[in-house]
Every structure is written in C-alpha cells, then in structure tokens.
Design a protein around this motif. Structure first.
Motif, PDB file in Angstrom:
ATOM      1  N   VAL A   1      -9.029   9.000  -1.823  1.00  0.00           N
ATOM      2  CA  VAL A   1      -9.452   7.757  -1.178  1.00  0.00           C
ATOM      3  C   VAL A   1      -8.284   7.139  -0.403  1.00  0.00           C
ATOM      4  O   VAL A   1      -8.441   6.684   0.732  1.00  0.00           O
ATOM      5  CB  VAL A   1      -9.995   6.764  -2.221  1.00  0.00           C
ATOM      6  CG1 VAL A   1     -10.164   5.380  -1.611  1.00  0.00           C
ATOM      7  CG2 VAL A   1     -11.330   7.246  -2.737  1.00  0.00           C
TER       8      VAL A   1
ATOM      9  N   LEU B   1      -6.162  -7.010   1.142  1.00  0.00           N
ATOM     10  CA  LEU B   1      -5.301  -6.015   0.534  1.00  0.00           C
ATOM     11  C   LEU B   1      -4.281  -5.587   1.571  1.00  0.00           C
ATOM     12  O   LEU B   1      -4.526  -5.685   2.768  1.00  0.00           O
ATOM     13  CB  LEU B   1      -6.131  -4.805   0.116  1.00  0.00           C
ATOM     14  CG  LEU B   1      -6.950  -4.988  -1.148  1.00  0.00           C
ATOM     15  CD1 LEU B   1      -7.898  -3.853  -1.308  1.00  0.00           C
ATOM     16  CD2 LEU B   1      -6.024  -5.094  -2.345  1.00  0.00           C
ATOM     17  N   PRO B   2      -3.127  -5.141   1.114  1.00  0.00           N
ATOM     18  CA  PRO B   2      -2.143  -4.658   2.092  1.00  0.00           C
ATOM     19  C   PRO B   2      -2.704  -3.458   2.838  1.00  0.00           C
ATOM     20  O   PRO B   2      -3.487  -2.673   2.300  1.00  0.00           O
ATOM     21  CB  PRO B   2      -0.957  -4.263   1.214  1.00  0.00           C
ATOM     22  CG  PRO B   2      -1.514  -4.072  -0.146  1.00  0.00           C
ATOM     23  CD  PRO B   2      -2.672  -4.995  -0.268  1.00  0.00           C
ATOM     24  N   VAL B   3      -2.307  -3.332   4.090  1.00  0.00           N
ATOM     25  CA  VAL B   3      -2.775  -2.208   4.894  1.00  0.00           C
ATOM     26  C   VAL B   3      -1.598  -1.288   5.124  1.00  0.00           C
ATOM     27  O   VAL B   3      -0.444  -1.695   5.021  1.00  0.00           O
ATOM     28  CB  VAL B   3      -3.330  -2.673   6.249  1.00  0.00           C
ATOM     29  CG1 VAL B   3      -4.602  -3.435   6.038  1.00  0.00           C
ATOM     30  CG2 VAL B   3      -2.310  -3.516   6.965  1.00  0.00           C
TER      31      VAL B   3
ATOM     32  N   ASN C   1     -13.573   0.766   4.541  1.00  0.00           N
ATOM     33  CA  ASN C   1     -13.317   2.143   4.954  1.00  0.00           C
ATOM     34  C   ASN C   1     -14.571   2.980   4.707  1.00  0.00           C
ATOM     35  O   ASN C   1     -14.989   3.181   3.564  1.00  0.00           O
ATOM     36  CB  ASN C   1     -12.133   2.696   4.162  1.00  0.00           C
ATOM     37  CG  ASN C   1     -11.694   4.031   4.693  1.00  0.00           C
ATOM     38  OD1 ASN C   1     -12.520   4.920   4.848  1.00  0.00           O
ATOM     39  ND2 ASN C   1     -10.417   4.169   4.985  1.00  0.00           N
TER      40      ASN C   1
ATOM     41  N   TYR D   1     -11.129  -2.351   1.974  1.00  0.00           N
ATOM     42  CA  TYR D   1     -10.517  -1.762   3.163  1.00  0.00           C
ATOM     43  C   TYR D   1     -11.546  -1.496   4.244  1.00  0.00           C
ATOM     44  O   TYR D   1     -11.212  -0.963   5.290  1.00  0.00           O
ATOM     45  CB  TYR D   1      -9.784  -0.471   2.808  1.00  0.00           C
ATOM     46  CG  TYR D   1      -8.463  -0.729   2.132  1.00  0.00           C
ATOM     47  CD1 TYR D   1      -7.386  -1.182   2.878  1.00  0.00           C
ATOM     48  CD2 TYR D   1      -8.304  -0.541   0.780  1.00  0.00           C
ATOM     49  CE1 TYR D   1      -6.188  -1.443   2.270  1.00  0.00           C
ATOM     50  CE2 TYR D   1      -7.104  -0.792   0.157  1.00  0.00           C
ATOM     51  CZ  TYR D   1      -6.036  -1.251   0.915  1.00  0.00           C
ATOM     52  OH  TYR D   1      -4.844  -1.513   0.329  1.00  0.00           O
TER      53      TYR D   1
ATOM     54  N   LEU E   1     -17.151   8.836   0.138  1.00  0.00           N
ATOM     55  CA  LEU E   1     -16.743   9.605  -1.033  1.00  0.00           C
ATOM     56  C   LEU E   1     -17.331   8.982  -2.298  1.00  0.00           C
ATOM     57  O   LEU E   1     -17.811   9.692  -3.187  1.00  0.00           O
ATOM     58  CB  LEU E   1     -15.218   9.670  -1.127  1.00  0.00           C
ATOM     59  CG  LEU E   1     -14.708  10.488  -2.305  1.00  0.00           C
ATOM     60  CD1 LEU E   1     -15.190  11.927  -2.193  1.00  0.00           C
ATOM     61  CD2 LEU E   1     -13.197  10.471  -2.370  1.00  0.00           C
TER      62      LEU E   1
ATOM     63  N   TYR F   1      -7.688   8.399   3.016  1.00  0.00           N
ATOM     64  CA  TYR F   1      -8.571   7.897   4.076  1.00  0.00           C
ATOM     65  C   TYR F   1      -7.987   6.660   4.740  1.00  0.00           C
ATOM     66  O   TYR F   1      -8.295   6.361   5.882  1.00  0.00           O
ATOM     67  CB  TYR F   1      -9.937   7.521   3.501  1.00  0.00           C
ATOM     68  CG  TYR F   1     -10.750   8.679   3.016  1.00  0.00           C
ATOM     69  CD1 TYR F   1     -10.690   9.923   3.632  1.00  0.00           C
ATOM     70  CD2 TYR F   1     -11.613   8.533   1.938  1.00  0.00           C
ATOM     71  CE1 TYR F   1     -11.451  10.970   3.183  1.00  0.00           C
ATOM     72  CE2 TYR F   1     -12.382   9.574   1.482  1.00  0.00           C
ATOM     73  CZ  TYR F   1     -12.296  10.794   2.108  1.00  0.00           C
ATOM     74  OH  TYR F   1     -13.055  11.821   1.664  1.00  0.00           O
ATOM     75  N   LEU F   2      -7.180   5.897   3.987  1.00  0.00           N
ATOM     76  CA  LEU F   2      -6.648   4.672   4.568  1.00  0.00           C
ATOM     77  C   LEU F   2      -5.632   4.997   5.660  1.00  0.00           C
ATOM     78  O   LEU F   2      -5.399   4.204   6.562  1.00  0.00           O
ATOM     79  CB  LEU F   2      -5.986   3.817   3.495  1.00  0.00           C
ATOM     80  CG  LEU F   2      -6.899   3.444   2.331  1.00  0.00           C
ATOM     81  CD1 LEU F   2      -6.174   2.545   1.348  1.00  0.00           C
ATOM     82  CD2 LEU F   2      -8.143   2.728   2.842  1.00  0.00           C
TER      83      LEU F   2
ATOM     84  N   LEU G   1       0.807  -1.211   0.000  1.00  0.00           N
ATOM     85  CA  LEU G   1       0.000   0.000   0.000  1.00  0.00           C
ATOM     86  C   LEU G   1       0.845   1.267   0.000  1.00  0.00           C
ATOM     87  O   LEU G   1       0.593   2.197  -0.747  1.00  0.00           O
ATOM     88  CB  LEU G   1      -0.923  -0.011   1.210  1.00  0.00           C
ATOM     89  CG  LEU G   1      -1.881   1.166   1.229  1.00  0.00           C
ATOM     90  CD1 LEU G   1      -2.880   1.052   0.118  1.00  0.00           C
ATOM     91  CD2 LEU G   1      -2.577   1.275   2.549  1.00  0.00           C
TER      92      LEU G   1
END
Lengths: 664, 305, 317
Positions: A118, A190-192, C56, C54, C62, A121-122, A82
């Motif tokens: 986006v 998914l990778p974080v 999220n 995720y 969004l 946000y992670l 990521l």
C-alpha cells in the motif's frame, strides 16, 4: 494450536519471493543501508532454514531494531513523516522475516507485506505499478496458503496457482466494491511523500526558471474538451499572474491572495472541459480564460486564476467552463490598477525613454500595444532557449542589445514598457498549447509548454491578453516548442531518449500517443475515481445516488457475482459425471415429486416396478424409461443419452406438473 | 435352451412344492459351477431337492451320510488287495459321482469333512499317492443341521467359503403343505422323472454363463458391496475375492435363468443372501450364527447405482 | 452456556443425524472467520483508512481486492470440506487406561481436500490431506479411564484451507464406540474348582501348573489361538497347523466373582488379569459373574467373551 507450529517450507519460499517483489518498487527511495539489511536478513533466514545458522537472540533482535530506527533517523532526519515511516515499515518487514519462527510470526509478516504494498502506491500510482503489485500480492497470498498446507513436500506451483485463481475470482467483486463503495474525504491529514520531485511554475519567475521548465518533458496536465478541441493557438492556460517586478524577478504580490474576486461578464460561447492535473504542490489550477469550476474549496482569485485551498499534492480532476471572450474587470478597483503600474524606482533608462516616446506617438493604449507588437515583429528579434547573458539593466540589454530570448523575456520586457508608458499591465504565467492526442481526443500539456504572456488593462475593454512571443516565433504558438527550436537543436537536449524527441517516427509516435491515452484513462477513471467522480459516474449510470442505491448495488451485485462464482466453482450440474446417472437422477427426482422415493439399495428395475404400481396411469412410460436405462447401462447397448432424455420427457409429459416433493 | 431350463425348474417344483425361489437358487448355483450348502432341520426336503436335481439334470447321484465315525476312506474310496490278480485294486468311494449329496456334513469329524471339501475344491482326489480326477460335471450338495443341535462339528469359515451358496429351505407354505399331504409321496415321483438335460446340454449351458454381460456399472456395484463388508465396522471380516467372484458368477447364472444376457443389480441382490450370508459375521457377535441382518443392511444401504 | 448445551445437541442431532457414514454438505458445514480472519479484517480496515486519508485509488483497489478474496475464500473453505465422506472404521477393544484407537476413513468423491483436521477437542486435532477421488484412513486416539462402552461423542472435522482466515467445521457422530475392558490388576486368586468337591483342590492357587496334554496337530481354523500355531510345520510347507491340547477334565478353573473381596472394580480388574493369564496358558476356565456364567472353555473367542462380560458387568449392554 496450529499457530505455534513450524512454518512449512512452501510458505517460507513464497514469503522470500514476496519480500523481493514487495521491496522492488521501494528501491528508488530507500536508503542503501536498508537494502543491505534486507539482503543480509534474507541470507541469514535461508541459512536458518538450512540449519546452518541460529535464530537471532533477544539482544541481537533488539540491537537490530534500534540500529534500524537510528539509521532511519540519520538518513531521514526524523522518525515520523511518511518517508521515515515507510523506511521503518520496510525495515520491520525485513527484520520480522529474520525472527520468524511460528505461523503467527509468518502471518504478521504477510500482513506487513500488504501494508508495504500500500505504501508503494503512495509513491507511484501508475498503471504499471498497479499491475506489478499483483505479483507481490499473489506471492503473499501463496505464502498464506502455504501456511495452511499440511503436506510439507508440496510443489510451489499449485499453491501460487491457487492464490492467483482466487485473486482472479475475487476481481469481479473487487470491481463492484471499487465502483460502489462510497468515497469520502480524508478523515485526518497525513504526511505526503516529499521526495516527489514536482517541477512546474512557481510563484515567481525569472527567464531562467522558464528555461528550466522547457527542458522537462514531464506532464503538467491533460485536458479533454466537451465538444471540439479549440486550435492550439487559442489554448492559453492561465496559472497565475505576476504583478510585482524588482528589477530581475517577476513575482506575485500578496495583494492577489487577499483581494476580493474581480468582477467579470460572460460573453460569447463557453468552452467546457475537464482537466486531470498532475501533482504540483501549488494551490493554483490551470484553466483557459475566464473559468468557473465545480470543484469544491476552489475559488476564482482577483487575477482570474483558480485557486484551491489545499496545494495539489496528488493528481486532481476537475471540470471547468471558460468564456474566452468575457469582459474582465471593466470597473477595476484603484488598488489593482495601482499594482499593475508598479515599477522599480530606477533602472532601465532606455526602456523608459522608449516608453515615453511610444506614449507620445500613440496616445491610445491599443495603438501603443500594436506598435510594440509590430516592433517585435519587424525588428530582428530572435526566439532561442540559449539567450546571451544580460547585464544589470537586463530589459534594456534585451530590448536593444541582444534581442534574443524566449517568452519570459518578451513578456517581461513588454509589461515593463507598458507600465512605464502608464498602461496597467501584468505578466501571466501558465502553459500554452499542448499536444493533441487524437486517440483519446484530449490535449496533453507538458512542462516545456510553460509560457508567459501579457495582459494589459484598457478602459471599456477591461483586461486584454497579448502575446509578444507570437510576433517573434509564431510557430511556438501554432505548433509548439519543438518547431520553434528546430534551428538550434535545443529541444529536450538533456533527455536524448525521450520518445517526444522522435515524433517524426510515426509508428513510435502513435505508440506513444496510445500509451499516453491509456495512462490518461487510468488517471481519469481509476486514480481520479474519488468522491466527485464517483458521484458523477454513478449518477450517469444509475440516475440517482443515495445510500440506498449504493447498498443495493453492493449487496445485490455482490450476491449475484458470488452466486455465479459458486455455480462456477461447484458446477452442480456436473456433480454426477456419468450422463446416464444424471438422467436417472432426474428420473428419480421426478418420481420423488410424485411420492416415489428410491432407497439407496434399490435397483432401477425394482424401483420402476414400485413406481409403476403407485402410478399405474404412467406405468408404461416408467417401464419404458427403466428398460431403456437398463439396456444402456447394463446390456451394453450403444450409449445414446438422447434416447433416455426422450423417454424421460415422455414420462414428464404424462405426469401432472408438480414442483414440490410429495411426502409418501 | 432356456425352455429346457424352465422345464427343469418346473420338474423340480413338481416334486418340491412351494419352494420355487430356493429351487431356482439351487439351479443357479449348479449352473454357475458352485457347490451348495443346505442348512435346515431334518425332514425339510433337502435330500429330495438334491435327488431331484440330479435326476432332471441327468447326473449320476451318490449320497454320503456323514456320521461321527465316518472316515475319509469311506468318502474317497480305498484300495483292496485282489487275491486273484495279486494287486491292489482301487474301489472308488461315493465321491466319484456327478452329484454328491453330503448329508449332515456337520456330524462328521473335521478330518472327514476336509477330505470332502478338498476334493470339492480341487476337482480331483489323491489317494495313496495316485491322483484321480473326479467326474465332470461335479457338484456337491452338502446339508447341515443348524449348529444349535448337539453332537456336531460346525464347519469353520474357511470351509464355508468353499460353498458358493448356502440355502435354507424352511417350512413349506400352508397350501404347499396341504398339497403335500393330499398328494402322492413325493419320493415316489422321483423314479418317474425324466432327465431334461443331458451332459452335453448342461456343459453348453455352463459355457454360456460366463458370457452373460456384466457391465462396468454392475461390477462397480459388486465392488461397492464387497468394499462395504471390508470397511464397515459391523462386519467382523470382509468378503474374500473368492466370494466376490462367486457373487458375480451366481448373478450371471441367475440372469441367464431369467432369460437375459446381461446382469442387472437386481440379479446380484437376488443371489446376495444365499452367496454371502454364510461368509459374514457380525463383529459384535463373532461366534454368532449367520449374517442375515448384515445382508439386509447391504441390500438396503449400499447404493445400487 | 451449560443450559444451552442440550438444545444445541438436540438441534445438532436433528441436523447431523448419527450415521456410520456421513457426507458433508451445506446442511452440515458451518463457517465463520477464524482469529486470523479477524486480524486480517483489522489489517484491511487499516488499509482502508490509509486509502481514505491518502485518497489513493490503488490503495482502495488493493483493500477491495483483499476483501473480495476474503469473500471468495468463504466458498473455497466451504468447498474444501463439502463432499467429503467420513466413514467409521472398526475400533478394537482396549483395556482401561490404554488409549482407544478409532479409525476414521475419509473419502473424496471428486476433488482433493487439503488440510482437513479431525479430532475430539480438547485433544489436538489430526490434520491430513485427502487426494482427489481417493481415500485416507486415520487413527484417532482417545484416553480411556472407565470400562464399558466408550462413546467418543461428536467428532469435530474442520478445515481452514486455503487462507486460514476462515474456519469451516462440522460435528459428525459416526456412531463409533469401543469396548473398554477393565484394567487388569495382578493379584492372587482364590480358586474354586468347578463342580469338583475334591478337598485337595480347595484353596489351590492357579500358578500356572501345566494341566494340558499335548494331543497332536490339527489344521488351523479361524478362531484358533495363533499362539498354538505350529510354525515348524508351516515352514515345511504342511500348511497352517495348530497344536492340539486336551485338558484333563474335572480340573477346569473357575473364576468366581463372588469369592473375591474388595469393591466391584477391583474384583473385575483381578478377574480380567486372570482371564488373560489363563488364556495365555491355554488353560480352560469358567467365569462366573452374578447373573451370568460362562462355561469352561479355552481359546480366543472364549477369552473375548469373558472380557466382554467383565467390561459390561453392571452396565447393561
């Protein structure tokens, strides 16, 4: 066709602004060279626009792309994952601006921009970030609008006002989608982000680890109780237990992972609560003893902790119910008792001798524990976060020499002595207490609330928890670390500006609590609004939840909201600005329903005369209206539309009721 | 005052049977201080109408028969050497009357036509360097044979624009014609007609007309009409500002005759064919005659509200 | 597709009847996502996948916000065309080969309309803004190849404003047509001289011999040739005067279709050339086409009538 044409200045302006706004949240974790690349590219692009520089040629573009990829590889160690992905994305976002010639390029840039938002946000999903991100999104939308504007010399403000207006108008539908759109689990893993510095308990403990934690004011979790919040001295949040001691370090044996769940009996009044946990990168959850949870993929382990199959990588919400008076493992397996008696082969001679003596004096384990506790209470033991250094036999040194330390010292020493005396015991690590937030009626637990205590096993009663720290520093348990440390000024000494240090300023404290409450709500209701929360929420409001309800909610609600928006946008009742005209149009519609349609070129008097001929019974009312209208509109009589309305109503009453138009 | 106007109409209608609408329009035109063009075949009562109007309105009347050899001097007047005084004495032409009937104006050469039209426009004539004012009030009623008749010089558009209205009397209705045949000679009635209005009364009526209220909404309608002629493709050219002024003035006079002190769209529509018909040409047929179908289009399509 | 076309046209003409003035409303505006809109949707889908994987909520938010913006944009794009009034303007006649210019007037009844594109595809559309409660006029060019009436067909009006992700459009027929004269082609012309049977006149060629006598000045009237304006007199403040010429009678030129060789179009082109030439020289001429004779005359009206007859020869009206 229009795709190939040049980019309007207004769009370029907003793209540059958007780029700044998009990249700002990433600044904290971008390598410096990306920022340099960005500033250079932006300057170059501006020069291109001012006709002072040329577009990069194919070689330059290829070279820059390669250099960016190489840079990512060098600074992140890989091109996948990521972090590397985000840096690559930002680099592409930056370089695309440079080579942007046509509207198509600009579109790509805008879409890339949305993606970069986006990814931000992670890394940060706080409320401030959410509101901040509206700025880059508005700027990107403004750039998108600018691409369509044909007038190249327009001012930037109307464009951004339109973008903002559209976003505001989109909000209701967005909320609807947010509530009703069905959430599902991840489709693939998914990778974080791995630069999230998570502090917290780990699966082994030395006193220094706990001391580190007690310097951190980071949030561990928040808990809301259904019903009254128990006093803080009862809030022992179990995370995990340590049953192996190697002379310096307490750790968890592998056995705890694989052992079957321990048996226990519910007893007394249950307490139920919900917990919003911050990411910990660990698999265990926090709960009061003895807890059950409805969370999926979570089970109770042999030492009564709750553990999830996946580590907690993002904040997690779960409901739990605890029975504090439950009887735990009254018939234990021999293996678990054997493990609760493990000690290093040698060392700590004085402690072992003391244990032998205690065992002789107090044959009952209960008495022995009481004796130890009163020993801690009555001897000059001190509670401090700055204990003196300990030697090789650190438990001996602590118990008989320095006599000052904090929870990890006390819990470790007591477990050691109990084991040496033949009583199965283990160290429990977790958090104790927490700050009660009256604004939101919840408890917030921070890292400095980390605590270690002891549980021992007694035949007939099962596992029993005791806290030696309470004997030394009861204020640590009853009012928290800050009071326990009031004498030595070590509370959060590394962070002088933490608002937690200024709890004595009441207005500041209230502000802090209110802010924390808002964030808690944000986490519970926004960030935590995932599959289970959604299900519970919808069930509470709609009664039942199935595909049909969701679709109906989405379609029905969406239609309603759009209808309202359309009404507001088009204002059909205001299509005719002139109130007289408006009344006259109603007059026309009324007569049209009865078969008398006005031709565009027909004057009001002629029309009324024709209508009166066709509807002789209403001739008088029709003429009265036409005369009143004529008097107001042409003879300049004082304008009072109310009078026209009266005439119209009289006419309407005199006519038979018809809804549809009569074709004449 | 309006009663007097009604009796004017009544008196004229006694002479000219079955032409109430045209008579009313003609009177409207005179009240709005415009000049009138009557276009019709010979013998339809053009001269009778003019003569009768002059008589009832108490105006001095002169008739000029336009022929191809008519010279401007025949209209305006000439200076003649008077042997007795040894000076040139001006003999005013027939134009020095309050109501001038220019009969068959299209038979004269353009030179003579323009002499009349310039006088109409300016309200004065300049002969041999001396400017002489025409009487007040001053009306011209010109008549014209339809252009299809041979040996004529059609009035060009610029000249037509100077007439506020163009009327066509048309054949009388059957009943009117029967009454005409059975009754006395209409012309013989003329000498017995009393003057209903005197000069000061006429002047007062004319002064009243501009005070007739034309509201914003109404002026907007007039503007829409004019705008349509300027923008719609079927119009060869649009109406001039003079035409829109004439339209509003005529509508005011028409409203006044109808006994109202404000104008409504129907007034505009009533005078529209007479006021703009001769000023419009179809694009597809610029040499063609009349804008009758264009006027109908305007009445039908231009929103009255 | 081709088989479908007549049905489509019939449906369209029922829905949007031919009129010189069209106001766009919900019956007349169509709207679908544009290519950019499809790309936008694909981007939204990717963002949704990221949000799901995720877990999220902000990414969800969004994605939903932008989806809602998409939906709201439908209203905005529609609104940008709705209420727009299109009016046909006059189109002056042109010669075949020249581009025909159609004038279209766009009027706004209340709000401003931005980036409205007009045109006849496949030709490029012309984009313009209409101010609130204002009007703009635009000229649209169309190439001409054939003489006769040129009807450009339905005009495409479209707008992608504000976001470009949707395209709203309408096909309006403003009942516009332009008269296309034959393409003038220079060439010699065997003249037949009207009613004259003078042998010397036979075979003489119209090479611009001056047959006109200057007669004097007369005042200008609409329809007079502007070439004959006496500008000197005008500059002296004597008003617009035109030089009056009287041609010598009996020598009117007679352009005769029948006396020419070649195919119909070539003959018409030659006649067209001579109509223009002779009109320029103020020389009276007559024109004879099978079934139609225009008597000898001069002036712009005569010229236009002749050109019109040539343009519409054999085409009905």
């Amino acid at each position: 066709m229009s795709q190939a044409s040049a980019i309007p200045r207004i769009s370029l302006t907003w793209l540059l602004v958007a780029q700044v706004l998009v990249i700002i949240p990433h600044l904290s974790h971008l390598p410096l060279w990306v920022i340099g690349l960005w500033l250079g590219s932006a300057a170059w692009r501006v020069q291109i626009f001012r006709m002072r520089a040329r577009y990069p040629n194919a070689w330059a573009k290829g070279g820059l792309m390669l250099a960016a990829a190489l840079g990512v590889f060098l600074s992140r160690g890989s091109l996948i994952g990521l972090d590397a992905g985000v840096v690559l994305l930002v680099a592409a976002f930056v370089l695309k601006l440079l080579e942007m010639r046509t509207r198509r390029d600009a579109l790509v840039l805008v879409f890339l921009g949305f993606f970069v938002v986006v990814t931000a946000y992670l890394f940060d999903d706080s409320m401030l970030m959410a509101f901040y991100s509206l700025l880059p999104v508005t700027a990107l939308l403004a750039a998108l609008i600018g691409l369509q504007q044909s007038n190249l010399a327009t001012q930037p403000w109307p464009t951004v006002r339109l973008a903002g207006g559209m976003m505001l108008q989109a909000l209701p539908v967005m909320l609807l989608l947010f509530v009703f759109f069905p959430r599902m689990g991840p489709l693939w893993s998914l990778p974080v982000p791995n630069d999230k510095a998570t502090s917290g308990l780990s699966d082994s403990m030395t006193p220094a680890d706990i001391a580190d934690l007690s310097r951190s004011a980071a949030l561990a979790f928040r808990a809301s109780f259904n019903g009254e919040t128990p006093p803080r001295s009862e809030l022992y949040w179990r995370a995990l237990t340590f049953d192996r001691f190697d002379g310096r370090r307490w750790s968890q044996s592998d056995y705890a992972e694989f052992a079957p769940a321990a048996q226990w009996q519910k007893q007394g009044e249950p307490v139920s609560y919900s917990i919003v946990m911050q990411p910990s990168s660990q698999r265990w959850l926090f709960a009061l003893d003895v807890a059950e949870t409805t969370l999926e993929q979570t089970r109770q382990m042999s030492d009564f902790r709750l553990q999830r199959r996946q580590p907690v990588d993002r904040s997690l919400i779960y409901q739990a119910t605890s029975w504090p008076q439950a009887l735990r493992e009254t018939q234990p397996s021999t293996e678990s008792l054997r493990r609760a008696l493990q000690l290093p082969e040698q060392g700590e001679p004085r402690s072992r001798a003391w244990a032998e003596q205690l065992k002789r004096d107090y044959p009952q384990p209960e008495q022995l524990v009481q004796a130890m506790l009163s020993h801690f209470n009555q001897q000059p033991f001190a509670y401090t976060l700055r204990p003196p250094a300990l030697g090789q036999n650190n438990i001996d040194d602590f118990l008989f020499e320095t006599r000052s330390g904090f929870c990890a010292h006390y819990a470790g020493a007591m477990t050691y002595v109990l084991r040496a005396a033949g009583i199965p015991a283990r160290v429990v690590a977790g958090y104790q207490g927490g700050e009660y937030n009256p604004a939101g009626n919840y408890v917030q637990v921070r890292q400095f609330d980390a605590h270690a205590w002891v549980e021992y096993w007694q035949s007939g009663r099962g596992w029993v928890s005791v806290d030696p720290t309470f004997q030394v520093a009861p204020e640590r348990i009853e009012s928290g670390l800050e009071d326990a440390l009031s004498g030595e000024q070590t509370f959060l000494e590394d962070s002088p500006f933490s608002p937690l240090r200024y709890r004595n300023l009441s207005w500041l404290n209230e502000l802090r609590l209110a802010w924390d409450n808002i964030n808690y709500g944000w986490q519970r209701w926004v960030l935590g609004y995932q599959s289970q929360q959604q299900l519970e929420f919808l069930q509470r409001w709609l009664g039942r939840v199935d595909a049909q309800t969701l679709v109906m909610g989405l379609v029905g609600g969406g239609g309603l909201l759009l209808g309202l928006l359309a009404l507001w946008l088009f204002k059909p009742w205001q299509r005719e600005r002139d109130p007289q005209q408006r009344v006259f149009q109603r007059f026309e519609r009324l007569l049209a329903r009865h078969g008398v349609t006005r031709q565009p070129g027909e004057g009001p008097r002629d029309y009324a005369a024709r209508a009166a001929l066709q509807l002789p019974a209403q001739a008088q009312a029709i003429q009265a209206f036409a005369l009143a209208f004529e008097a107001q509109r042409y003879a300049g009589q004082a304008t009072s539309v109310a009078e026209l309305h009266l005439c119209l109503r009289a006419l309407r009453l005199s006519l038979p009721w018809r809804l549809t138009r009569l074709e004449s | 005052m309006r009663a007097k106007l009604d009796s004017v109409l009544e008196a004229v209608n006694q002479v000219l049977l079955g032409k109430e609408q045209q008579v009313r329009l003609a009177l409207t035109c005179l009240l709005a201080e415009g000049h009138l063009l009557i276009e019709d075949l010979p013998g339809m009562g053009k001269t009778t109408l003019s003569h009768t109007l002059a008589k009832v309105l108490g105006l001095s009347f002169q008739r000029i028969q336009f022929t191809s050899d008519l010279l401007p001097g025949d209209i305006l007047g000439t200076s003649v050497f008077d042997k007795d005084t040894g000076q040139f004495v001006f003999h005013p032409g027939p134009i020095f009357a309050e109501l001038v009937l220019a009969d068959e104006i299209n038979r004269a050469t353009p030179k003579s036509q323009s002499a009349l039209l310039e006088a109409m426009e300016e309200g004065q004539v300049t002969i041999e360097g001396a400017t002489r004012p025409l009487p007040q009030p001053f009306f011209v009623i010109a008549t014209q044979n339809p252009v299809s008749q041979g040996g004529t010089f059609a009035l060009p558009e610029s000249q037509l624009d100077r007439f506020m209205m163009r009327l066509s009397l048309g054949y009388p209705g059957k009943a009117a014609e029967k009454a005409l045949l059975l009754g006395d000679s209409r012309r013989s009635l003329l000498p017995h007609l009393p003057a209903v209005l005197n000069h000061s009364e006429l002047a007062r009526v004319q002064a009243e007309i501009p005070k007739v209220r034309a509201s914003d909404a109404l002026v907007d309608y007039v503007l829409r009409l004019v705008d349509a002629t300027r923008t719609q493709p079927q119009f060869a050219w649009g109406l001039s500002p003079r035409a829109s002024l004439a339209l509003l003035a005529a509508a005011r006079a028409w409203a006044f005759l109808a006994g109202r002190d404000y104008v409504i769209p129907e007034d505009v529509q009533a005078v529209l064919p007479a006021v703009v018909g001769h000023r419009l040409r179809e694009r597809a047929d610029p040499a063609g005659h009349g804008g009758g179908s264009l006027v109908q289009w305007l009445l039908r399509e231009v929103p009255a509200l | 597709m081709a088989a479908f076309k007549p049905y489509w046209n019939r449906w369209l003409s029922r829905r949007i009847p031919v009129a010189a003035s069209v106001r766009l409303n919900q019956r007349r505006i169509f709207i679908i996502p544009s290519q950019v809109g499809l790309a936008f949707m694909a981007a939204l889908l990717l963002m949704l996948l990221a949000a799901i994987n995720y877990q999220n909520s902000l990414a969800y938010a969004l994605t939903f916000l932008l989806s809602s913006v998409f939906v709201v944009a439908i209203l905005h794009t529609y609104r940008n065309l709705a209420g727009l009034i299109l009016k046909a303007g006059a189109a002056p006649a042109v010669f075949a080969g020249e581009p025909a210019t159609f004038r279209v007037r766009l009027e706004s009844s209340a709000r401003a309309h931005q980036a409205v594109s007009l045109g006849w595809p496949p030709a490029a559309l012309q984009t313009l803004d209409v101010p609130a409660a204002g009007q703009v006029e635009c000229q649209l060019n169309l190439p001409t190849t054939q003489r006769g009436w040129l009807r450009p067909g339905r005009l495409r009006v479209e707008s992608r404003f504000p976001l470009g992700i949707l395209v709203a459009w309408s096909w309006v027929d403003l009942d516009q047509q332009v008269l296309v004269y034959p393409r003038p082609l220079a060439g010699d012309l065997p003249l037949s001289a009207g009613a004259s049977d003078d042998q010397e006149e036979e075979g003489s060629r119209a090479h611009g011999q001056g047959v006109d006598d200057y007669q004097g000045l007369k005042s200008y009237q609409p329809g007079d040739s502007k070439r004959r304006l006496h500008w000197k007199a005008y500059s002296r403040g004597q008003g617009l005067l035109v030089k009056d010429f009287a041609s010598i009678t009996g020598r009117d030129l007679y352009l005769d279709f029948e006396s020419l060789g070649g195919d119909v179009e070539a003959r018409l082109s030659l006649l067209c050339h001579w109509v223009l030439q002779l009109s320029e020289r103020q020389q009276p001429f007559a024109l004879s086409l099978p079934g139609q004779v225009l008597a000898a005359n001069t002036g712009e009206l005569h010229r236009d009538a002749c050109l019109r007859a040539l343009a519409l020869f054999g085409r009905g009206v």
